[in-house]
Design a protein around this motif. Sequence first.
Motif, PDB file in Angstrom:
ATOM      1  N   ASP A  14       1.132  -1.330  -0.256  1.00  0.00           N
ATOM      2  CA  ASP A  14      -0.133  -0.083   0.047  1.00  0.00           C
ATOM      3  C   ASP A  14       0.965   1.367  -0.029  1.00  0.00           C
ATOM      4  N   ASP A  15       1.834   1.205   0.899  1.00  0.00           N
ATOM      5  CA  ASP A  15       3.112   2.827   0.649  1.00  0.00           C
ATOM      6  C   ASP A  15       3.913   2.326  -0.416  1.00  0.00           C
ATOM      7  N   VAL A  16       3.633   1.714  -1.365  1.00  0.00           N
ATOM      8  CA  VAL A  16       4.494   1.499  -2.357  1.00  0.00           C
ATOM      9  C   VAL A  16       3.342   2.229  -3.584  1.00  0.00           C
ATOM     10  N   GLU A  17       2.119   1.941  -3.887  1.00  0.00           N
ATOM     11  CA  GLU A  17       1.203   2.301  -4.356  1.00  0.00           C
ATOM     12  C   GLU A  17       0.772   3.325  -3.899  1.00  0.00           C
ATOM     13  N   SER A  18       0.492   4.129  -2.575  1.00  0.00           N
ATOM     14  CA  SER A  18       0.634   5.518  -2.386  1.00  0.00           C
ATOM     15  C   SER A  18       1.281   6.108  -3.006  1.00  0.00           C
ATOM     16  N   PHE A  19       2.964   5.995  -2.534  1.00  0.00           N
ATOM     17  CA  PHE A  19       3.496   6.586  -3.741  1.00  0.00           C
ATOM     18  C   PHE A  19       4.118   7.242  -5.046  1.00  0.00           C
ATOM     19  N   ARG A  20       4.142   6.033  -5.863  1.00  0.00           N
ATOM     20  CA  ARG A  20       3.724   6.007  -7.308  1.00  0.00           C
ATOM     21  C   ARG A  20       2.252   6.741  -7.539  1.00  0.00           C
ATOM     22  N   ARG A  21       1.304   6.677  -6.430  1.00  0.00           N
ATOM     23  CA  ARG A  21       0.502   6.982  -7.276  1.00  0.00           C
ATOM     24  C   ARG A  21       0.427   8.674  -6.543  1.00  0.00           C
ATOM     25  N   ASP A  22       0.824   8.990  -5.302  1.00  0.00           N
ATOM     26  CA  ASP A  22       0.625  10.817  -4.946  1.00  0.00           C
ATOM     27  C   ASP A  22       2.001  11.346  -4.970  1.00  0.00           C
ATOM     28  N   GLY A  23       3.060  10.417  -5.241  1.00  0.00           N
ATOM     29  CA  GLY A  23       4.395  10.888  -5.094  1.00  0.00           C
ATOM     30  C   GLY A  23       4.946  10.806  -3.990  1.00  0.00           C
ATOM     31  N   PHE A  24       4.528  11.123  -2.637  1.00  0.00           N
ATOM     32  CA  PHE A  24       5.208  10.766  -1.475  1.00  0.00           C
ATOM     33  C   PHE A  24       4.247  10.103  -1.044  1.00  0.00           C
ATOM     34  N   VAL A  25       4.555   9.744   0.395  1.00  0.00           N
ATOM     35  CA  VAL A  25       4.548   8.890   1.304  1.00  0.00           C
ATOM     36  C   VAL A  25       4.838   9.611   2.531  1.00  0.00           C
ATOM     37  N   VAL A  26       3.958   8.872   3.498  1.00  0.00           N
ATOM     38  CA  VAL A  26       4.449   9.583   5.297  1.00  0.00           C
ATOM     39  C   VAL A  26       4.744   8.565   6.148  1.00  0.00           C
ATOM     40  N   VAL A  27       5.416   8.493   6.895  1.00  0.00           N
ATOM     41  CA  VAL A  27       5.935   7.099   7.570  1.00  0.00           C
ATOM     42  C   VAL A  27       5.975   8.085   9.292  1.00  0.00           C
ATOM     43  N   PRO A  28       5.447   7.694  10.172  1.00  0.00           N
ATOM     44  CA  PRO A  28       5.154   8.333  11.390  1.00  0.00           C
ATOM     45  C   PRO A  28       6.392   7.613  12.360  1.00  0.00           C
ATOM     46  N   SER A  29       6.917   8.434  12.588  1.00  0.00           N
ATOM     47  CA  SER A  29       7.510   8.186  14.594  1.00  0.00           C
ATOM     48  C   SER A  29       8.898   6.665  13.895  1.00  0.00           C
ATOM     49  N   VAL A  30       9.537   7.626  13.581  1.00  0.00           N
ATOM     50  CA  VAL A  30      11.311   5.983  13.086  1.00  0.00           C
ATOM     51  C   VAL A  30      12.188   6.487  14.057  1.00  0.00           C
ATOM     52  N   LEU A  31      12.129   8.007  14.719  1.00  0.00           N
ATOM     53  CA  LEU A  31      13.777   8.299  14.962  1.00  0.00           C
ATOM     54  C   LEU A  31      12.493   8.682  16.845  1.00  0.00           C
ATOM     55  N   PRO A  32      13.802   7.730  17.502  1.00  0.00           N
ATOM     56  CA  PRO A  32      12.909   8.068  18.456  1.00  0.00           C
ATOM     57  C   PRO A  32      13.635   9.730  19.771  1.00  0.00           C
ATOM     58  N   PRO A  33      12.528  10.305  20.559  1.00  0.00           N
ATOM     59  CA  PRO A  33      12.884  11.717  20.378  1.00  0.00           C
ATOM     60  C   PRO A  33      14.080  12.080  20.487  1.00  0.00           C
ATOM     61  N   ARG A  34      14.772  10.807  21.553  1.00  0.00           N
ATOM     62  CA  ARG A  34      15.789  11.237  22.512  1.00  0.00           C
ATOM     63  C   ARG A  34      17.583  11.343  21.510  1.00  0.00           C
ATOM     64  N   PHE A  35      16.594  10.872  20.393  1.00  0.00           N
ATOM     65  CA  PHE A  35      18.046  11.006  19.097  1.00  0.00           C
ATOM     66  C   PHE A  35      17.365  11.975  18.678  1.00  0.00           C
ATOM     67  N   VAL A  36      16.509  12.484  18.329  1.00  0.00           N
ATOM     68  CA  VAL A  36      16.280  13.956  17.807  1.00  0.00           C
ATOM     69  C   VAL A  36      16.958  15.315  18.122  1.00  0.00           C
ATOM     70  N   ASP A  37      16.605  14.906  19.805  1.00  0.00           N
ATOM     71  CA  ASP A  37      17.170  15.364  20.139  1.00  0.00           C
ATOM     72  C   ASP A  37      18.456  15.955  19.954  1.00  0.00           C
ATOM     73  N   SER A  38      19.490  14.677  20.322  1.00  0.00           N
ATOM     74  CA  SER A  38      20.675  14.711  20.418  1.00  0.00           C
ATOM     75  C   SER A  38      21.377  15.243  18.732  1.00  0.00           C
ATOM     76  N   LEU A  39      20.853  15.345  17.683  1.00  0.00           N
ATOM     77  CA  LEU A  39      21.198  16.065  16.562  1.00  0.00           C
ATOM     78  C   LEU A  39      20.162  17.364  16.320  1.00  0.00           C
ATOM     79  N   ASN A  40      19.987  17.698  17.217  1.00  0.00           N
ATOM     80  CA  ASN A  40      19.691  19.189  16.848  1.00  0.00           C
ATOM     81  C   ASN A  40      20.553  19.768  17.948  1.00  0.00           C
ATOM     82  N   VAL A  41      21.606  18.997  19.066  1.00  0.00           N
ATOM     83  CA  VAL A  41      22.557  18.986  20.030  1.00  0.00           C
ATOM     84  C   VAL A  41      23.619  20.024  18.353  1.00  0.00           C
ATOM     85  N   ARG A  42      23.128  18.749  18.006  1.00  0.00           N
ATOM     86  CA  ARG A  42      25.028  18.644  17.527  1.00  0.00           C
ATOM     87  C   ARG A  42      24.666  19.999  15.899  1.00  0.00           C
ATOM     88  N   LEU A  43      23.298  20.012  15.768  1.00  0.00           N
ATOM     89  CA  LEU A  43      22.931  21.138  14.771  1.00  0.00           C
ATOM     90  C   LEU A  43      23.615  22.416  15.740  1.00  0.00           C
TER      91      LEU A  43
END
Length: 366
Positions: A14-43
């Motif tokens: 279904d994701d592949v079909e949506s991607f090819r039909r719509d041009g995009f697909v959304v995938v929530p909650s891939v990176l844990p919040p603490r890892f994102v916090d670490s990325l923002n520190v590095r930024l």
Amino acid sequence: TMGPDLTFPVPASDDVESFRRDGFVVVPSVLPPRFVDSLNVRLERVLRGEYDRGIDPDKHPGLVEGEMPNSGDDEDGGAGEASADEFRRRRGEGEAAGAMGPLGVRVEENGNQRENGAGGRSSGRKKKGPKTMKKKPKVLQIINISKSDSLFRELVTAEDIGRAVAELAGWTDVGTRLAQDQVWAKPPGSPPLVYHRDSPYFMFDPPDVVTVWIALDDMDPVLGPLKYVRGSHRWGDGRVGSAGKFFQSDGGMSLLRSAARREGIDDPDAELEIVSMAGLLRGGLSVHDGRTWHGSGGNESPDRPRRGIGLHFVPANVRFTEEAAKSRLWRRYVEGARAAGEVEVPEEDFPVVWRPKHGSELSLDL
């Protein structure tokens, strides 16, 4: 590390079909919040010229001067959502006047923002002292932050992301190569980003591009989330859609309107289906075809940053096109070559992040 923390599911049919039909697909909650916090520190550290890999990004704004934003209990808690919340709380209680917030922005007692040198266009610009901003703050762009910082390098070369991109794009026979990564960070009050396509900026053959866009803040509507034009990847003029100026007074719609009219869409404002990523939480992501038209609104929050990173992937077997000689970023790779297509695409700067398990030696054509 990324390995055990990354929860990127294998794309369903279904994701592949949506991607090819719509041009995009959304995938929530891939990176844990603490890892994102670490990325923002590095930024924040990269914005101050601190590169743990010892290499400058290919493009970054003028360096931020001043202390890091209010940190949490450890080194990875400093510039993430926790410190942004703390900054807002202190501001609400009248304690944050003059305090450093994310992206080098201070808030004064009169409510004005003051940027500490982060508005420059390149690392060669002379540092400037604090100044009160009369104009809208500039959006901060960093190209290839992964060359400078090891945690971002770990993210952009994550095998699970490369595999998922190959599944969605139909590259499972050749593999997935990172062409570029870009941080787009919008301080409070910064302007919209024009609607555009990614593909025209990449000088490779074959010309396929897939972008993974990762939210580093919760994408509330006020922050100016990414917006996609559903189905626009199927429009013609595949190399049209590059913006000479990324910021326009009309909200960035002029390129999109003209492209839509070329497709026979007489009233783009009424007929186009624009899908906002509002509601996507930090650590969630979207994946879009490089031909999909997209843009984003301005950051209308008085005190919250809007941070995200785009990972631009191409098939692993690409070669440079002759147009690469005209690119500020890529001309150095093809200068002096008899033909750009004969140049080996260097693994260090354009890493293959996922290869098929069988037949890779035959199919990658490296």
